[in-house]
Design a protein around this motif. Structure first.
Motif, PDB file in Angstrom:
ATOM      1  N   LEU A  76       6.161   5.384 -74.987  1.00 45.64           N
ATOM      2  CA  LEU A  76       5.431   3.805 -75.336  1.00 45.64           C
ATOM      3  C   LEU A  76       4.361   3.810 -76.209  1.00 45.64           C
ATOM      4  O   LEU A  76       3.167   4.662 -75.705  1.00 45.64           O
ATOM      5  N   LEU A  77       4.137   3.253 -76.895  1.00 47.53           N
ATOM      6  CA  LEU A  77       2.776   3.690 -77.676  1.00 47.53           C
ATOM      7  C   LEU A  77       2.144   1.759 -77.842  1.00 47.53           C
ATOM      8  O   LEU A  77       2.749   1.352 -77.676  1.00 47.53           O
ATOM      9  N   ARG A  78       0.843   2.816 -78.095  1.00 47.29           N
ATOM     10  CA  ARG A  78      -0.399   1.350 -77.625  1.00 47.29           C
ATOM     11  C   ARG A  78      -1.095   1.404 -79.155  1.00 47.29           C
ATOM     12  O   ARG A  78      -1.886   2.403 -79.477  1.00 47.29           O
ATOM     13  N   SER A  79      -1.053   0.797 -79.761  1.00 45.78           N
ATOM     14  CA  SER A  79      -2.530   0.408 -80.867  1.00 45.78           C
ATOM     15  C   SER A  79      -3.126  -0.987 -80.650  1.00 45.78           C
ATOM     16  O   SER A  79      -2.554  -2.390 -80.632  1.00 45.78           O
ATOM     17  N   ASP A  80      -4.759  -0.113 -80.857  1.00 49.31           N
ATOM     18  CA  ASP A  80      -5.095  -1.636 -81.196  1.00 49.31           C
ATOM     19  C   ASP A  80      -5.816  -2.463 -82.162  1.00 49.31           C
ATOM     20  O   ASP A  80      -6.132  -2.653 -82.375  1.00 49.31           O
ATOM     21  N   ASP A  81      -5.399  -1.297 -83.120  1.00 49.42           N
ATOM     22  CA  ASP A  81      -5.697  -1.559 -84.426  1.00 49.42           C
ATOM     23  C   ASP A  81      -4.884  -2.499 -85.097  1.00 49.42           C
ATOM     24  O   ASP A  81      -5.575  -2.807 -85.972  1.00 49.42           O
ATOM     25  N   ARG A  82      -3.335  -2.258 -85.003  1.00 48.15           N
ATOM     26  CA  ARG A  82      -2.877  -2.989 -85.670  1.00 48.15           C
ATOM     27  C   ARG A  82      -3.569  -4.911 -85.830  1.00 48.15           C
ATOM     28  O   ARG A  82      -3.371  -5.344 -86.726  1.00 48.15           O
ATOM     29  N   TYR A  83      -3.532  -5.473 -84.919  1.00 47.73           N
ATOM     30  CA  TYR A  83      -3.921  -7.140 -84.693  1.00 47.73           C
ATOM     31  C   TYR A  83      -5.439  -6.749 -84.565  1.00 47.73           C
ATOM     32  O   TYR A  83      -5.925  -7.918 -83.673  1.00 47.73           O
ATOM     33  N   PHE A  84      -6.337  -6.157 -85.099  1.00 44.67           N
ATOM     34  CA  PHE A  84      -7.741  -6.070 -84.338  1.00 44.67           C
ATOM     35  C   PHE A  84      -8.127  -6.824 -84.964  1.00 44.67           C
ATOM     36  O   PHE A  84      -8.870  -8.016 -83.998  1.00 44.67           O
ATOM     37  N   GLU A  85      -7.954  -8.146 -85.700  1.00 38.83           N
ATOM     38  CA  GLU A  85      -8.597  -9.091 -86.638  1.00 38.83           C
ATOM     39  C   GLU A  85      -8.013  -9.857 -85.454  1.00 38.83           C
ATOM     40  O   GLU A  85      -9.098 -11.530 -85.676  1.00 38.83           O
ATOM     41  N   THR A 110      -3.887  -6.741 -78.875  1.00 39.90           N
ATOM     42  CA  THR A 110      -3.092  -5.364 -79.099  1.00 39.90           C
ATOM     43  C   THR A 110      -1.706  -4.417 -78.638  1.00 39.90           C
ATOM     44  O   THR A 110      -0.693  -5.691 -78.188  1.00 39.90           O
ATOM     45  N   ALA A 111      -0.950  -4.149 -79.716  1.00 41.16           N
ATOM     46  CA  ALA A 111       0.421  -3.483 -79.892  1.00 41.16           C
ATOM     47  C   ALA A 111       0.701  -3.091 -79.633  1.00 41.16           C
ATOM     48  O   ALA A 111       0.173  -1.613 -78.754  1.00 41.16           O
ATOM     49  N   PHE A 112       2.646  -2.745 -79.116  1.00 38.22           N
ATOM     50  CA  PHE A 112       2.821  -1.856 -77.430  1.00 38.22           C
ATOM     51  C   PHE A 112       4.047  -1.758 -79.149  1.00 38.22           C
ATOM     52  O   PHE A 112       4.995  -2.601 -79.209  1.00 38.22           O
ATOM     53  N   LEU A 113       4.802  -0.440 -78.696  1.00 34.64           N
ATOM     54  CA  LEU A 113       6.395  -0.325 -79.542  1.00 34.64           C
ATOM     55  C   LEU A 113       6.649   0.852 -78.220  1.00 34.64           C
ATOM     56  O   LEU A 113       5.740   1.580 -77.787  1.00 34.64           O
TER      57      LEU A 113
END
Length: 177
Positions: A139-148, A152-155
């Motif tokens: 499980l990966l998490r990204s707070d940057d991808r949909y910042f605007e 939060t994005a999860f993969l």
């Protein structure tokens, strides 16, 4: 989150395990593994269903099941025998599709639907299909991808493979013309 990711992974895997997987860089699907049972298969004809049943070696009919799209089941529900009785036997337990010619029906909307040269139904011992998961879900998490959007994005990543390990006489398909 875990339940939703599990559903998404399961739906993606089902498509590859049942119908889309070619065996090259993805699992080999049941459709790709099955042998030709009946060509010129007519889903509205009881004779086609009986021929498909008997295209499987009798030893593998003991654990056999039908595998089809829900729209194919809708076609079956309209077929009547010469006694004007439906060939489909509903199961009175909610959530189960019933039986056809005494065998359980498994519904997968990843199966092809009625059309020209489509493998729309399978019959055989589905337990001969093995699935291997390699490792655990990553499980990966990204707070940057949909910042605007303040999102939060999860993969989720899961490596899996699948193949039919039984003999070719244990699983067959009906193909329309």
């Amino acid at each position: 989150l875990a339940r939703k990711l599990g559903e998404r992974i399961g739906r993606a895997q089902e498509a590859d395990f049942v119908a889309n997987g070619t065996g090259s860089g993805q699992p080999k699907s049941l459709v790709a593994c099955a042998s030709s049972g009946v060509t010129g298969f007519d889903p509205t004809s009881i004779d086609s269903w009986i021929s498909l049943e008997h295209s499987v070696d009798p030893i593998y009919r003991q654990n056999a099941k039908w595998l089809m799209h829900d729209s194919t089941l809708a076609i079956i529900k309209k077929i009547k025998a010469t006694t004007n009785q439906p060939i489909f036997m509903p199961d009175f337990v909610h959530g189960t599709p019933g039986t056809l010619l005494g065998y359980e029906i498994v519904i997968s909307n990843s199966m092809p639907t009625n059309g020209t040269t489509k493998k729309i139904a399978m019959f055989g011992d589905l337990s001969q299909y093995l699935i291997r998961d390699v490792g655990q879900v990553e499980l990966l998490r990204s707070d940057d991808r949909y910042f605007e959007y303040n999102q939060t994005a999860f993969l989720a990543i899961l490596r899996s493979d699948g193949n039919f390990v039984g003999p070719s006489t244990a699983l067959t398909y009906g193909q329309t013309t």
